[in-house]
Write an enzyme that holds these catalytic residues in place. Structure first.
Site, PDB file in Angstrom:
ATOM      1  N   ASP A 195      81.895  35.647  49.281  1.00  9.60           N
ATOM      2  CA  ASP A 195      82.146  35.873  51.371  1.00  9.60           C
ATOM      3  C   ASP A 195      83.203  37.323  51.152  1.00  9.60           C
ATOM      4  OD1 ASP A 195      84.394  34.731  50.015  1.00  9.60           O
ATOM      5  OD2 ASP A 195      84.701  33.625  51.967  1.00  9.60           O
TER       6      ASP A 195
ATOM      7  N   SER B 177      87.695  36.690  56.218  1.00  5.74           N
ATOM      8  CA  SER B 177      87.362  36.278  55.069  1.00  5.74           C
ATOM      9  C   SER B 177      85.629  36.071  56.268  1.00  5.74           C
ATOM     10  CB  SER B 177      87.244  34.719  55.039  1.00  5.74           C
ATOM     11  OG  SER B 177      86.907  34.184  54.118  1.00  5.74           O
TER      12      SER B 177
ATOM     13  N   ASP C 289      86.824  34.788  48.552  1.00  3.95           N
ATOM     14  CA  ASP C 289      87.234  33.256  47.753  1.00  3.95           C
ATOM     15  C   ASP C 289      86.143  32.356  47.610  1.00  3.95           C
ATOM     16  OD1 ASP C 289      86.864  33.119  50.446  1.00  3.95           O
ATOM     17  OD2 ASP C 289      89.421  32.423  50.508  1.00  3.95           O
TER      18      ASP C 289
ATOM     19  N   GLU D  44      84.393  22.854  48.545  1.00  2.34           N
ATOM     20  CA  GLU D  44      83.984  22.520  50.027  1.00  2.34           C
ATOM     21  C   GLU D  44      82.614  22.826  49.644  1.00  2.34           C
ATOM     22  OE1 GLU D  44      86.691  23.369  53.373  1.00  2.34           O
ATOM     23  OE2 GLU D  44      86.456  25.050  52.230  1.00  2.34           O
ATOM     24  N   ALA D  45      81.443  22.525  50.301  1.00  4.86           N
ATOM     25  CA  ALA D  45      80.145  22.558  50.196  1.00  4.86           C
ATOM     26  C   ALA D  45      79.645  24.169  50.235  1.00  4.86           C
ATOM     27  CB  ALA D  45      79.332  22.016  51.144  1.00  4.86           C
ATOM     28  N   ASN D  46      80.602  24.900  51.249  1.00  2.00           N
ATOM     29  CA  ASN D  46      80.330  26.066  51.324  1.00  2.00           C
ATOM     30  C   ASN D  46      80.539  27.010  49.993  1.00  2.00           C
ATOM     31  OD1 ASN D  46      83.401  26.793  51.413  1.00  2.00           O
ATOM     32  ND2 ASN D  46      83.494  26.686  53.817  1.00  2.00           N
TER      33      ASN D  46
ATOM     34  N   SER E 120      85.416  23.779  64.760  1.00  2.00           N
ATOM     35  CA  SER E 120      85.728  25.263  63.358  1.00  2.00           C
ATOM     36  C   SER E 120      87.131  25.979  63.929  1.00  2.00           C
ATOM     37  CB  SER E 120      84.838  26.052  63.284  1.00  2.00           C
ATOM     38  OG  SER E 120      85.579  27.266  63.319  1.00  2.00           O
ATOM     39  N   GLY E 121      88.005  26.239  62.582  1.00  2.00           N
ATOM     40  CA  GLY E 121      88.949  26.367  62.519  1.00  2.00           C
ATOM     41  C   GLY E 121      89.418  28.127  62.772  1.00  2.00           C
TER      42      GLY E 121
HETATM   43  C1  G16 Z   1      88.181  28.985  55.574  1.00  2.00           C
HETATM   44  C2  G16 Z   1      88.817  27.945  54.987  1.00  2.00           C
HETATM   45  C3  G16 Z   1      88.013  26.476  54.047  1.00  2.00           C
HETATM   46  C4  G16 Z   1      86.646  26.895  54.823  1.00  2.00           C
HETATM   47  C5  G16 Z   1      85.676  27.955  55.921  1.00  2.00           C
HETATM   48  C6  G16 Z   1      85.327  27.036  57.212  1.00  2.00           C
HETATM   49  O1  G16 Z   1      87.275  29.838  54.970  1.00  2.00           O
HETATM   50  O2  G16 Z   1      89.451  28.396  53.594  1.00  2.00           O
HETATM   51  O3  G16 Z   1      88.373  25.630  53.701  1.00  2.00           O
HETATM   52  O4  G16 Z   1      86.155  26.008  55.558  1.00  2.00           O
HETATM   53  O5  G16 Z   1      87.574  28.713  55.909  1.00  2.00           O
HETATM   54  O6  G16 Z   1      85.902  26.384  58.321  1.00  2.00           O
HETATM   55  P1  G16 Z   1      85.886  25.856  59.956  1.00  2.00           P
HETATM   56  O7  G16 Z   1      85.127  25.356  59.606  1.00  2.00           O
HETATM   57  O8  G16 Z   1      87.329  25.061  60.173  1.00  2.00           O
HETATM   58  O9  G16 Z   1      86.125  27.342  60.337  1.00  2.00           O
HETATM   59  P2  G16 Z   1      87.259  31.356  54.645  1.00  2.00           P
HETATM   60  O10 G16 Z   1      86.753  31.555  53.403  1.00  2.00           O
HETATM   61  O11 G16 Z   1      86.423  31.507  56.025  1.00  2.00           O
HETATM   62  O12 G16 Z   1      88.505  31.442  55.048  1.00  2.00           O
END
Ligand code: G16
Length: 542
Positions: free
Chosen positions: A276, A65, A280, A370-372, A500-501
């Site tokens: 992005d 992503s 998504d 989400e704000a993003n 961050s995840g």
């Molecule tokens: C993913 C998740 C989102 C999350 C974002 C940042 O987005 O699908 O729900 O807000 O990561 O997550 P984190 O703050 O845990 O890094 P994407 O667009 O990268 O798949």
């Protein structure tokens, strides 16, 4: 295949060559692409087991992503388009990390614990983004799926939301839509054209925008999708695949840096959209006559949708329970507006679509963003049926029926299976068109509090743990108290930190009333994180 015949899943090509720990995070496994081959192979195996348990097709998407081009990742999609169930995230993490010598044992254990009928059929729907590493990783996943005799339905290069759509269409035997990309484009574009057809005077609205496609899959897909949108809107595309993925462009860059992406022409008052790397997420922005940057992020999109739905429900005289789900990153200005002006209930969920999606399901119509810029709208089946009945009810007035019919088409335009940048863009364009608004009119709905995000690199991000939807820090002990002390000095101040995840960093968010204080506030909080959680590299400084 009997569980006793599992020895042939050992594949020398996909042995574990990386000793580090990998974790199923916010959106699946995400890390350097070159350490992921064995993980993809094993996720192929796991997807087959999940499909057998659920007796339905499972999705497997290869993407990282918003991350840089050298990263990659994989996420599994459950039968109704939701993210993988939390208990299986733990199973996935364990499976990805076991030694090769324990692989057969671990698979057998999953089969036993989940009581899986190994003679049941299994189908895995696969897709990938445009990263260079994705084809090799796809081969690894396919090898895993085939090792357990699963059926592979590969759709090649697709956006993440398209894959979610294909999974749901397959599992509903086409009642959600035709399970093909043509079906996706047709469903969304048909509804988009229908809602736009009768409007003669569009006020300030201009049917032309600039799209920053992050040099990702969104560009490839938009080229195809555009054929279905001919005559409705002009989309001038930039960052359409030549440059580096997500590099100085894309929704995450624009949102976090609060500045325009490279390559998009600097023309004042032009409506611009950034998506992005896997399309998504979406955010809007524009430059004013002084070339000052203005961001309209996920919060703005959510409030626009919520206000519009409220109007349509009033016009159609239909009464449903609307709800809006945000995360801690939502701007305080938006939350106040939703609760106090729109008077719609707001819920704060943890970061990650799975948390927002499940909360949105609790409402008749649940809007989550989400704000993003990651979000969508969910409608209960009963709600859709009531709207369908309203459209053909001879006792309703023309106004009531028109509003109901708009709603019905808008439901088709929305990808309810997950947040979808392209579907969300059509929805925003529909609302602006219907209201006759330009992007400045939209921005006038409410005022954002000045806000900022920073990333802090630490030796182990997991030293930071949080509670209360990521808004409060539990460990390191005492850190939250220190953050509170800093925040208390600023009017309408708010700040939180969480690991961050999806990246190996700690995120820091801050907002306050006075923009000149904002930098000081966020740097002070970031510096606390740096000191208390083993910061690496230069300390955040003013
Ligand atoms: C993913 C998740 C989102 C999350 C974002 C940042 O987005 O699908 O729900 O807000 O990561 O997550 P984190 O703050 O845990 O890094 P994407 O667009 O990268 O798949």
């Amino acid at each position: 295949m009997e569980s006793s015949q599992l020895e042939n899943i050992l594949n020398v090509k996909y042995t574990k060559k990386y000793d580090g720990y990998v974790q199923y995070g916010t959106a699946g496994f995400r890390t350097k692409a070159d350490v992921l081959e064995h993980v993809l192979y094993r996720m192929g195996l796991l997807a087959v087991l999940r499909s057998k348990v659920k007796n339905a097709a499972i999705g497997l998407m290869i993407t990282a992503s918003h991350n840089i081009g050298s990263d990659n990742g994989v996420k599994l999609i459950d039968p109704a388009g939701e993210m993988l169930e939390a208990a299986w995230e733990l199973i996935a993490t364990n499976l990805a990390n076991v030694e090769d010598s324990d692989l057969v044992f671990t698979i057998r254990q999953i089969i036993e614990e989940q009581n899986i009928n190994m003679s049941a059929d299994a189908t895995v729907i696969t897709g990938r983004d445009t990263r260079e590493s994705s084809p090799v990783l796809l081969n690894a996943a396919i090898a895993g799926i085939q090792a357990l005799h699963g059926i592979v339905k590969d759709f090649g290069i697709v956006t993440t939301p398209q894959l979610h759509y294909l999974v749901v269409c397959t599992n509903t035997n086409g009642s959600y839509g035709e399970p093909t990309l043509h079906g996706y484009y047709t469903k969304l574009s048909k509804a988009f054209k229908y809602v736009r057809q009768d409007k003669i005077n569009n006020g300030q609205y201009v049917a032309e925008l600039s799209l920053d496609a992050a040099n990702g899959v969104g560009a490839t897909v938009m080229r195809e999708f555009y054929n279905y949108l001919v005559g409705t809107i002009i989309i001038n595309m930039y960052n359409d695949g030549i440059g580096d993925l997500n590099h100085m462009c894309g929704a995450d860059y624009v949102k976090v840096k609060q500045m325009p992406p490279v390559s998009v022409p600097n023309k004042p008052k032009v409506r611009c959209v950034s998506i992005d790397g896997d399309a998504d997420r979406i955010i809007y922005f524009y430059l004013d006559e002084n070339y000052e940057f203005h961001l309209l992020d996920g919060d703005r999109i959510a409030t626009l949708i919520a206000a519009y739905f409220k109007e349509l429900l009033q016009e159609s005289r239909l009464s449903f329970q609307l709800g809006l789900i945000q995360t801690a990153y939502a701007n305080g200005g938006s939350t106040n507006y939703i609760s106090n002006v729109l008077q719609i209930p707001v819920v704060c969920a943890s970061t990650g679509i799975k948390h927002l999606h499940s909360k949105a399901l609790e409402f008749d119509i649940g809007i989550y963003f989400e704000a993003n810029g990651h979000g969508t709208v969910l409608f209960k089946e009963t709600v859709i049926q009531i709207i369908k009945n309203a459209v053909i009810n001879p006792e309703l007035s023309i106004t009531e029926k028109t509003a109901a019919s708009k709603l019905l088409n808008i439901i088709d335009m929305i990808n309810q299976t997950v947040g979808d940048a392209l579907s969300d863009m059509l929805l925003v364009e529909t609302i602006l068109h219907d209201k006759g608004w330009n992007i400045m009119d939209w921005e006038e709905m409410y005022k954002d509090l000045p806000n900022k995000q920073l990333k802090v690199i630490v030796s182990d991000k997991n030293l930071i743990t949080t509670t209360n939807a990521g808004r409060q820090c539990v460990t390191p002990e005492g850190l939250q108290g220190e953050i509170d002390k800093v925040v208390s000095k600023y009017r309408n101040g708010r700040s939180f930190v969480r690991p961050s995840g999806t990246e190996d960093i700690v995120r820091v968010y801050a907002e306050c009333e006075n923009s000149t204080d904002l930098n000081e506030l966020i740097v002070n909080v970031a510096s606390l994180v740096y000191k208390r959680a083993g910061g690496v590299g230069p300390e955040p400084k003013l």
